[in-house]
Design an enzyme around this catalytic site. Structure first.
Site, PDB file in Angstrom:
ATOM      1  CG  HIS A  26      -0.289   0.189   2.523  1.00 15.37           C
ATOM      2  ND1 HIS A  26      -0.865   0.905   3.546  1.00 15.37           N
ATOM      3  CD2 HIS A  26       0.899  -0.237   3.014  1.00 15.37           C
ATOM      4  CE1 HIS A  26      -0.056   0.893   4.593  1.00 15.37           C
ATOM      5  NE2 HIS A  26       1.014   0.205   4.302  1.00 15.37           N
ATOM      6  CB  CYS A  45       4.556   5.149   5.040  1.00 11.76           C
ATOM      7  SG  CYS A  45       5.435   4.202   6.294  1.00 11.76           S
ATOM      8  CG  ASP A  91      -2.574 -13.499   0.737  1.00 12.45           C
ATOM      9  OD1 ASP A  91      -1.600 -12.864   1.205  1.00 12.45           O
ATOM     10  OD2 ASP A  91      -2.489 -14.683   0.387  1.00 12.45           O
ATOM     11  CG  HIS A  92       0.239 -12.536  -2.377  1.00 21.53           C
ATOM     12  ND1 HIS A  92      -0.036 -13.361  -1.316  1.00 21.53           N
ATOM     13  CD2 HIS A  92       1.575 -12.599  -2.582  1.00 21.53           C
ATOM     14  CE1 HIS A  92       1.082 -13.926  -0.902  1.00 21.53           C
ATOM     15  NE2 HIS A  92       2.083 -13.477  -1.641  1.00 21.53           N
TER      16      HIS A  92
END
Length: 153
Positions: A26, A45, A91-92
């Protein structure tokens, strides 16, 4: 004949916790802030190419121990619900690009916990979900219990 510890005895309550792990990337970036404000607020980030985590999630449900089955919830069912609510959508994935929820919501760990809570709520009996705990790292952990706001004092 009532099962052992059945209706003649006290009602027993318990909390059951199950864990899963998923990997996702992200970028911490708010569409409501300028690029400069995002960089100042989120630092590294806010990398335009994003960054990744190996998240760990603990889901806790609570309720009465059924005197017949001895369970609060069938763990096979909880595993299925967590697969549908957590693993399949997250997920992934690139949270910001692959998960529609995060189109206008910053993909902080707090908001990941809310997303998971809301997805699980759709699958569990009302009042069963107790807590969602998301480990972004070993040192950054968010606990969400479905609170919408702080009570007014």
């Amino acid at each position: 004949m009532a099962p052992p510890g059945g209706s003649a005895g006290p009602t027993r309550l318990a909390k059951v916790c199950r864990c899963v792990s998923f990997s996702a990337c992200h970028r911490l970036h708010s569409k409501f802030l300028s690029d400069e404000e995002n960089q100042k607020l989120f630092g590294k980030c806010n990398n335009p190419n994003g960054h990744g985590h190996n998240y760990k999630v603990e889901v806790t449900v609570h309720g009465k121990i059924d005197p017949t089955t001895g369970m609060v919830i069938n763990l096979t069912d909880l595993k299925k619900y967590m697969e549908e609510a957590i693993m399949q959508p997250l997920d992934h994935k690139n949270l910001d690009k692959d998960v529609p929820y995060f189109t206008n919501v910053v993909s902080t760990t707090e908001n990941v916990a809310v997303f998971i809570w809301e997805n699980l709520q759709k699958r569990l009996l009302d009042g069963t979900l107790y807590k969602v705990k998301v480990y972004e790292t070993d040192k950054n952990i968010v606990v969400y219990k479905g609170e919408l706001s702080f009570p007014q004092s």
